[in-house]
Design a protein around this motif. Structure first.
Motif, PDB file in Angstrom:
ATOM      1  N   SER A  30      25.826  12.096 -11.821  1.00 35.04           N
ATOM      2  CA  SER A  30      24.557  11.918 -11.111  1.00 35.04           C
ATOM      3  C   SER A  30      24.581  12.701  -9.806  1.00 35.04           C
ATOM      4  N   ILE A  31      23.386  13.065  -9.352  1.00 34.08           N
ATOM      5  CA  ILE A  31      23.251  13.778  -8.085  1.00 34.08           C
ATOM      6  C   ILE A  31      22.380  12.950  -7.153  1.00 34.08           C
ATOM      7  N   ASN A  32      22.880  12.701  -5.976  1.00 34.84           N
ATOM      8  CA  ASN A  32      22.111  11.973  -4.976  1.00 34.84           C
ATOM      9  C   ASN A  32      21.267  12.982  -4.197  1.00 34.84           C
ATOM     10  N   ALA A  33      21.510  13.117  -2.918  1.00 33.46           N
ATOM     11  CA  ALA A  33      20.734  14.063  -2.134  1.00 33.46           C
ATOM     12  C   ALA A  33      21.190  15.497  -2.387  1.00 33.46           C
ATOM     13  N   ALA A  35      20.548  19.462  -0.542  1.00 25.58           N
ATOM     14  CA  ALA A  35      20.102  19.980   0.747  1.00 25.58           C
ATOM     15  C   ALA A  35      20.367  21.475   0.859  1.00 25.58           C
ATOM     16  N   TRP A  36      19.697  22.064   1.827  1.00 27.83           N
ATOM     17  CA  TRP A  36      19.950  23.433   2.247  1.00 27.83           C
ATOM     18  C   TRP A  36      20.387  23.430   3.699  1.00 27.83           C
ATOM     19  N   TYR A  37      21.453  24.142   3.964  1.00 23.69           N
ATOM     20  CA  TYR A  37      21.936  24.390   5.320  1.00 23.69           C
ATOM     21  C   TYR A  37      21.894  25.884   5.548  1.00 23.69           C
ATOM     22  N   ARG A  38      22.009  26.262   6.812  1.00 26.28           N
ATOM     23  CA  ARG A  38      22.115  27.677   7.130  1.00 26.28           C
ATOM     24  C   ARG A  38      23.048  27.876   8.311  1.00 26.28           C
ATOM     25  N   GLN A  39      23.617  29.067   8.352  1.00 27.46           N
ATOM     26  CA  GLN A  39      24.509  29.405   9.452  1.00 27.46           C
ATOM     27  C   GLN A  39      24.266  30.847   9.864  1.00 27.46           C
ATOM     28  N   ALA A  40      23.833  31.004  11.087  1.00 22.58           N
ATOM     29  CA  ALA A  40      23.630  32.334  11.661  1.00 22.58           C
ATOM     30  C   ALA A  40      24.909  32.771  12.360  1.00 22.58           C
ATOM     31  N   PRO A  41      25.108  34.081  12.531  1.00 22.84           N
ATOM     32  CA  PRO A  41      26.327  34.573  13.200  1.00 22.84           C
ATOM     33  C   PRO A  41      26.508  33.938  14.567  1.00 22.84           C
ATOM     34  N   GLY A  42      27.703  33.423  14.811  1.00 28.68           N
ATOM     35  CA  GLY A  42      28.011  32.838  16.109  1.00 28.68           C
ATOM     36  C   GLY A  42      27.445  31.458  16.338  1.00 28.68           C
ATOM     37  N   LYS A  43      26.817  30.895  15.318  1.00 28.33           N
ATOM     38  CA  LYS A  43      26.217  29.565  15.468  1.00 28.33           C
ATOM     39  C   LYS A  43      26.816  28.590  14.458  1.00 28.33           C
ATOM     40  N   GLN A  44      26.634  27.311  14.748  1.00 27.36           N
ATOM     41  CA  GLN A  44      27.115  26.292  13.821  1.00 27.36           C
ATOM     42  C   GLN A  44      26.176  26.171  12.624  1.00 27.36           C
ATOM     43  N   ARG A  45      26.737  25.698  11.534  1.00 26.24           N
ATOM     44  CA  ARG A  45      25.920  25.439  10.360  1.00 26.24           C
ATOM     45  C   ARG A  45      24.951  24.303  10.686  1.00 26.24           C
ATOM     46  N   GLU A  46      23.688  24.471  10.280  1.00 21.59           N
ATOM     47  CA  GLU A  46      22.689  23.463  10.574  1.00 21.59           C
ATOM     48  C   GLU A  46      21.916  23.067   9.333  1.00 21.59           C
ATOM     49  N   LEU A  47      21.446  21.836   9.333  1.00 20.05           N
ATOM     50  CA  LEU A  47      20.644  21.348   8.227  1.00 20.05           C
ATOM     51  C   LEU A  47      19.251  21.971   8.290  1.00 20.05           C
ATOM     52  N   VAL A  48      18.791  22.464   7.161  1.00 20.98           N
ATOM     53  CA  VAL A  48      17.441  23.016   7.074  1.00 20.98           C
ATOM     54  C   VAL A  48      16.498  21.987   6.457  1.00 20.98           C
ATOM     55  N   ALA A  49      16.900  21.449   5.321  1.00 17.70           N
ATOM     56  CA  ALA A  49      16.059  20.464   4.631  1.00 17.70           C
ATOM     57  C   ALA A  49      16.920  19.698   3.642  1.00 17.70           C
ATOM     58  N   VAL A  50      16.526  18.462   3.392  1.00 21.76           N
ATOM     59  CA  VAL A  50      17.236  17.627   2.439  1.00 21.76           C
ATOM     60  C   VAL A  50      16.206  16.899   1.578  1.00 21.76           C
ATOM     61  N   ILE A  51      16.564  16.691   0.319  1.00 20.97           N
ATOM     62  CA  ILE A  51      15.689  15.961  -0.595  1.00 20.97           C
ATOM     63  C   ILE A  51      16.516  14.916  -1.337  1.00 20.97           C
ATOM     64  N   ALA A  52      16.037  13.708  -1.303  1.00 17.90           N
ATOM     65  CA  ALA A  52      16.717  12.614  -1.989  1.00 17.90           C
ATOM     66  C   ALA A  52      16.449  12.661  -3.489  1.00 17.90           C
ATOM     67  N   SER A  53      17.202  11.872  -4.224  1.00 15.53           N
ATOM     68  CA  SER A  53      17.036  11.871  -5.675  1.00 15.53           C
ATOM     69  C   SER A  53      15.630  11.437  -6.077  1.00 15.53           C
TER      70      SER A  53
END
Length: 121
Positions: A30-33, A35-53
């Motif tokens: 089974s798959i719960n949530a 999501a998409w994250y992104r990481q730009a050069p020199g920056k931390q990875r950040e949450l873009v969007a998440v979708i629940a089941s």
């Protein structure tokens, strides 16, 4: 055991659109949530969007109204429709899934390899 494979990244002009796709494969129970994250050069990875089941969604403020996350549970897939792209959206985008493997009692986080999105004229 589990693979998350992204596709759809590329080069787009400011104001343009891209659609990212991510499909999970393997011995998945089974798959719960998802999501998409992104990481730009020199920056931390950040949450873009998440979708629940069940389909409820949450977006980062910087993309709200421009990006749309969706999923197809029959294909174990998640999508990110990105419109009105800006240069600051340029990053490597990563797919993430919280899922339970067949035969396992617990869920874990899994990541894709990332896909580059470049926004430039």
């Amino acid at each position: 055991q589990v693979q998350l494979v992204e596709s759809g990244g590329g080069l787009v002009q400011p104001g343009g659109s891209l659609r990212l796709s991510c499909a999970a494969s393997g011995s998945i129970f089974s798959i719960n949530a998802m999501a998409w994250y992104r990481q730009a050069p020199g920056k931390q990875r950040e949450l873009v969007a998440v979708i629940a089941s069940g389909g409820s969604t949450v977006y980062a403020g910087s993309v709200k109204g421009r990006f749309t996350i969706s999923r197809d549970n029959t294909k174990n897939a998640v999508y990110l429709q990105m419109n009105s792209l800006k240069p600051e959206d340029m990053a490597v985008y990563y797919c993430n899934a919280n899922l339970r493997l067949s035969g396992s009692r617990y869920s874990n986080e899994y990541w894709g390899q990332g896909t580059q999105v470049t926004v430039s004229s």
